[in-house]
Write a protein that holds these residues in place. Structure first.
Motif, PDB file in Angstrom:
ATOM      1  N   GLU A 177       0.742  -1.449  -0.275  1.00 29.62           N
ATOM      2  CA  GLU A 177      -0.051   0.363  -0.004  1.00 29.62           C
ATOM      3  C   GLU A 177       1.076   1.007   0.259  1.00 29.62           C
ATOM      4  O   GLU A 177       0.565   2.559   0.868  1.00 29.62           O
ATOM      5  N   GLN A 178       2.188   1.277  -0.847  1.00 33.99           N
ATOM      6  CA  GLN A 178       3.321   2.852  -0.617  1.00 33.99           C
ATOM      7  C   GLN A 178       3.328   1.923  -2.508  1.00 33.99           C
ATOM      8  O   GLN A 178       3.457   1.644  -2.862  1.00 33.99           O
ATOM      9  N   GLN A 202       5.822   6.189   7.850  1.00 31.26           N
ATOM     10  CA  GLN A 202       5.086   6.414   6.173  1.00 31.26           C
ATOM     11  C   GLN A 202       5.697   5.541   5.326  1.00 31.26           C
ATOM     12  O   GLN A 202       5.307   4.913   4.110  1.00 31.26           O
ATOM     13  N   SER A 221       2.427   6.307   1.485  1.00 33.46           N
ATOM     14  CA  SER A 221       0.933   5.686   1.480  1.00 33.46           C
ATOM     15  C   SER A 221       0.476   6.606  -0.508  1.00 33.46           C
ATOM     16  O   SER A 221       0.937   7.279  -0.883  1.00 33.46           O
ATOM     17  N   HIS A 222       0.042   5.083  -0.976  1.00 37.15           N
ATOM     18  CA  HIS A 222      -0.576   6.212  -2.270  1.00 37.15           C
ATOM     19  C   HIS A 222      -0.693   7.321  -2.326  1.00 37.15           C
ATOM     20  O   HIS A 222      -0.866   8.365  -3.241  1.00 37.15           O
ATOM     21  N   ASP A 224      -1.130  10.010  -0.422  1.00 38.86           N
ATOM     22  CA  ASP A 224       0.048  10.936   0.418  1.00 38.86           C
ATOM     23  C   ASP A 224       1.193  10.682  -0.817  1.00 38.86           C
ATOM     24  O   ASP A 224       1.505  12.203  -0.992  1.00 38.86           O
TER      25      ASP A 224
END
Ligand code: FAD
Length: 384
Positions: A177-178, A202, A221-222, A224
């Motif tokens: 999820e990054q 993060q 995260s996607h 951010d």
């Protein structure tokens, strides 16, 4: 019928073709993209072990734009603990080397040309039919080519284009999820060949010395990451300073940002009869430890060595595939495990874990044998 056909002339496929030639095996290569039109702005961190392989293929000395990493500074945001690795401690000229993906593929394409290896550019493979005695590759231009051994080095893109038999689903997948935001940044202080790896809740961020600036890989995260990548320059540079700290002084300029979603996917090497997968086609890693290409390069090198040791009539048979998978297991699983451990243990803000990480970094800093152990794994892989 060819003995070996390689799908993809990316860095891993190209290294495989060159290494096979050193073993006296002429491979045929099909590459979907036209010759020398790479616009990929990715930056690669090559290990010292990768340099040794490129040296043996006669490619290393033809590379330009290589920046050595002589020191690595590892820290976590908002907590104690810093570790510093130095090439001198490992008795090496450099811990690794940074270079543009496009420069590496250009040098490898040149090596393929001067070695008279048969590469067809602009020919995409659409599907592969596997059978016990030969595999048949069907190209988008309508041709079908059979080979005793088909090496899929297409960077893992075949899941979209090929049949389930030759593009199997991953055996193991983890979506972090990054997303990685990548660009080049200029800093107030010169890099002096020092790389930074900074762990934050993060996600990790890395600064790799590249020419007179840094290549940045900033994971978040996607949502951010999309936000960060879309910031105007001045706001982006200020956000980076807040995230990274002031060890290199202020951030002065940044190139246009690109984003890459990150996940771990392990498909494995054995796809079907006569079809083997290497490089990103076999495993895709989070870039945190810069292991992806280095692992793929060792896949290519080890496969070519094994082909050289295998009688021609046994190339691509089940016994050869079993020996290849067995030989690669420790290195590949070690690289996947090490990378996954780093991402999951460091990308959170759980109090006890934060302290344990701090202690781990302090131990790494204080204990030379531990430092040497970690450095050797980063340089030579899990069997280092
Ligand atoms: C943001 C980011 C940063 C990274 N940083 C690092 C790093 O610092 N160090 C590191 O070691 N690794 C890093 N990696 C990983 C590294 O980029 C890959 O491991 C490496 O590019 C894999 O090489 P490959 O040859 O297997 O695949 P690719 O480089 O993807 O090449 C595949 C080739 O196959 C061709 N192809 C695809 N489909 C077909 C088809 N159907 N027919 C014919 N040809 C086809 C493509 O055109 C391409 O030329 C990073 C990855 C990302 C996303």
């Amino acid at each position: 019928m060819s003995s070996v056909l390689i799908v993809g002339a990316g860095p891993v496929g190209a290294v495989c073709a060159l290494a096979l030639q050193q073993q006296g095996i002429a491979a045929q290569v099909l590459e979907a993209q036209p010759h020398d039109t790479r616009t990929d702005t990715r930056t690669l961190a090559l290990s010292h072990g990768a340099r040794l392989i490129l040296d043996r293929l006669g490619v290393w000395d033809t590379l330009d734009a290589v920046t050595p990493i002589t020191r690595i500074h590892i820290s976590q945001r908002g907590a104690l603990g810093v570790a510093r690795l130095a090439a001198g401690d490992a008795g090496l000229p450099a811990l690794g080397y940074v270079l543009p993906y496009a420069a590496l593929t250009r040098a490898l394409q040149h090596a393929l040309t001067v070695s008279h290896i048969a590469v067809e550019y602009g020919v995409a493979v659409e599907c592969i039919d596997a059978a016990a005695d030969a595999a048949t590759v069907h190209a988008a231009d309508g041709r079908s080519l059979a080979a005793s051994l088909v090496v899929v080095a297409d960077g893992g893109r075949s899941g979209r284009t090929q049949s389930a038999a030759t593009a199997p689903l991953p055996k193991f997948e983890r979506d972090y999820e990054q997303t990685a935001v990548v660009c080049e940044v200029e800093t107030e202080l010169p890099h002096a060949n020092r790389a930074f790896e900074r762990f934050t809740p993060q996600g990790p961020a890395a600064l790799l010395p590249k020419d007179d600036r840094y290549a940045l890989v900033w994971t978040a995260s996607h949502a951010d990451a999309e936000h960060i990548a879309g910031l105007p320059d001045a706001e982006f540079l200020a956000a980076l300073y807040r995230h990274f700290g002031g060890r290199q002084g202020r951030f002065l300029a940044a190139s246009p940002r690109k984003t890459f979603p990150l996940k771990l996917a392990y498909t494995g090497s054995i796809a079907a009869d006569r079809v083997v997968r290497i490089g990103n086609a076999a495993q895709t890693l989070h870039p945190v430890a810069g292991q992806g290409f280095n692992l793929g390069l060792r896949d290519a090198w080890e496969l070519a060595s094994l082909c050289g040791d295998t009688p021609r009539e046994a190339l691509g048979d089940a016994a050869m595939f079993t020996a290849y998978a067995r030989g690669r297991r420790v290195d590949v699983i070690g690289g996947l495990g090490f990378t996954d451990f780093l991402v999951r243990v460091f990308s959170n803000d759980i109090g006890p874990l934060r302290h344990a990480r701090g202690l781990g970094l302090l131990a790494l800093e204080a204990l030379p044998p531990l430092k040497n152990f970690v450095a050797r794994r980063m340089i030579f892989g899990a069997r280092g």
